[in-house]
Enzyme design. Structure first.
Site, PDB file in Angstrom:
ATOM      1  N   LYS A   1       0.814  -1.221   0.000  1.00  0.00           N
ATOM      2  CA  LYS A   1       0.000   0.000   0.000  1.00  0.00           C
ATOM      3  C   LYS A   1       0.845   1.267   0.000  1.00  0.00           C
ATOM      4  O   LYS A   1       0.367   2.327  -0.383  1.00  0.00           O
ATOM      5  CB  LYS A   1      -0.946   0.009   1.217  1.00  0.00           C
ATOM      6  CG  LYS A   1      -2.143  -0.900   1.012  1.00  0.00           C
ATOM      7  CD  LYS A   1      -3.072  -0.880   2.211  1.00  0.00           C
ATOM      8  CE  LYS A   1      -4.233  -1.844   2.002  1.00  0.00           C
ATOM      9  NZ  LYS A   1      -4.903  -2.205   3.245  1.00  0.00           N
TER      10      LYS A   1
ATOM     11  N   LYS B   1      -3.856  -9.811  -7.792  1.00  0.00           N
ATOM     12  CA  LYS B   1      -5.104 -10.219  -7.110  1.00  0.00           C
ATOM     13  C   LYS B   1      -6.292  -9.423  -7.646  1.00  0.00           C
ATOM     14  O   LYS B   1      -6.167  -8.239  -7.921  1.00  0.00           O
ATOM     15  CB  LYS B   1      -4.901  -9.931  -5.610  1.00  0.00           C
ATOM     16  CG  LYS B   1      -6.007 -10.361  -4.708  1.00  0.00           C
ATOM     17  CD  LYS B   1      -5.743  -9.920  -3.276  1.00  0.00           C
ATOM     18  CE  LYS B   1      -6.096  -8.474  -3.043  1.00  0.00           C
ATOM     19  NZ  LYS B   1      -6.161  -8.058  -1.647  1.00  0.00           N
TER      20      LYS B   1
ATOM     21  N   LYS C   1     -11.111  -4.812  -5.250  1.00  0.00           N
ATOM     22  CA  LYS C   1     -12.088  -3.729  -5.430  1.00  0.00           C
ATOM     23  C   LYS C   1     -11.395  -2.393  -5.647  1.00  0.00           C
ATOM     24  O   LYS C   1     -12.013  -1.446  -6.111  1.00  0.00           O
ATOM     25  CB  LYS C   1     -13.078  -3.684  -4.263  1.00  0.00           C
ATOM     26  CG  LYS C   1     -12.490  -3.676  -2.884  1.00  0.00           C
ATOM     27  CD  LYS C   1     -13.570  -3.918  -1.810  1.00  0.00           C
ATOM     28  CE  LYS C   1     -12.958  -4.297  -0.469  1.00  0.00           C
ATOM     29  NZ  LYS C   1     -13.860  -4.922   0.456  1.00  0.00           N
TER      30      LYS C   1
END
Ligand code: TYM
Length: 343
Positions: free
Chosen positions: A118, A202, A205
């Protein structure tokens, strides 16, 4: 130390931070329902405290939390058999997380792959402190209920390992055998559903491309078109699943088919051996639509009555609090806090 003295209790959570994907469904939600059906005590949480570790528009967060609750129920979670609630309504999550912030070490957090992903290419100093401490709150979610089993997708494995480390360090530091060493439950053909555009990433969303994922709310046309346009290679399907080792996109589609059909990936490959993707993809699209369309319809029905959703979440929070309170009280006693209020 084993979890033997703790009764079998399942906890898991999902962030109310946008559309749910087929990855959330196959990797988590469907497993949640199976565990409920097995008659195990199950708690499932909409982790709104986790969601705000990155900016969330308040009105959108409230709406997403209700949508997630509707998705839980539309997938088959029954508030009479599972405890469904949102995290911020049970104060113990934040309270236990603080204790764990003082047990866990900074280095442990810094080593988390998700933290590294992140913050990759960004200024980590500008991220919220909450994002850094995210796994400690996750440990609190699980251990606040002495949960012994946590169904999750592969991407959460490291966080569950950290939860075990935190439980073990707490038990060791305070000389107690109080928190269980929780087991992750990562099972099935779809523990890591990959992006439809890139078989090495992956399905998520938060991917900027909507074509990379199937959302639980996509209609039949959108699902069919995304699967038709999913990246593959020009080769037909082989006659053995092992031959897909170097073909990540093809393997991903086979795994999705297997998970939806409830079959082994090996069997799917046998059934489609030698067939081109132009034949496999429509079959996969039909299967996905057959699974997801009823869920979307049920979700819409449930969302028509937001007051009922709020009532269910409130009731769930009361039930969750009743389990959490004695565990939190005992934790505070172990830590050495004076407990003298009458409640
Ligand atoms: P979240 O909200 O990112 O995802 C919810 C669940 O969906 C699984 N998942 C996937 N499984 C397979 N393939 C994929 N592409 C895929 N994408 C997501 C995740 O593994 C997860 O099980 N930190 C957690 C939420 C959380 C939690 C907890 C989970 C907070 N506290 C305590 C378990 C226990 C998260 O962000 O999940």
């Amino acid at each position: 130390m084993t979890a033997a003295k703790f009764s079998h209790r399942v906890f898991s959570g999902i962030q109310p931070s946008g559309n749910l994907t087929l990855g959330n469904y196959l990797g988590a939600l469907r497993r949640f329902v199976e565990m409920q059906e097995e008659g195990i005590e199950t708690l499932y949480c909409m982790v709104d405290l986790h969601a705000i570790t990155v900016w969330q528009d308040p009105a959108r967060l409230r709406a997403s939390t209700r949508e997630l609750a509707a998705a839980f129920m539309a997938c088959g979670l029954d508030p009479k058999r599972s405890i469904l609630f949102n995290q911020s309504q049970v104060a113990g999550h934040a309270q236990l997380a603080w204790v764990f912030n003082c047990v866990a070490r900074m280095g442990w957090m810094g080593r988390m792959t998700q933290w590294k992903e992140k913050t990759a290419g960004k200024n980590a100093e500008a991220e919220s402190l909450g994002l850094f401490a995210y796994p400690s709150l996750m440990a609190a979610d699980i251990l606040l209920y002495h949960a012994t089993h946590v169904p999750v997708g592969e991407d959460q494995k490291q966080h569950i390992e950290l939860t075990r480390d935190i439980a073990a360090k707490f038990n060791h530091d305070y000389g107690v055998d109080f928190f269980p060493i929780t087991e992750p439950v990562i099972e099935g053909a779809a523990t890591r559903v990959m992006s439809l555009r890139d078989g090495t990433k992956k399905m998520s969303k938060s991917d900027p491309s909507d074509m990379s994922r199937i959302n639980l709310t996509d209609d039949a046309d959108a699902i069919a078109s995304k699967i038709r346009k999913a990246r593959t290679d020009p080769e037909p399907l082989p006659d053995a699943f092992s031959a897909l080792a170097e073909r990540p996109e093809a393997r991903n589609l086979v795994n999705i088919y297997a998970a939806l059909a409830g079959e082994a990936p090996e069997k799917v490959v046998e059934d489609f051996a030698g067939k081109p993707f132009s034949e496999f993809k429509p079959a996969l699209a039909d299967l996905a639509v057959a699974h997801l369309a009823p869920i979307t319809t049920r979700m819409k029905g449930l969302l028509a009555d937001p007051a009922e959703i709020d009532r269910i979440l409130g009731e769930g929070a009361d039930k969750a609090s009743a389990i959490a309170e004695p565990i939190l009280d005992r934790t505070f006693e172990i830590v050495g806090f004076v407990r003298s209020r009458s409640r």
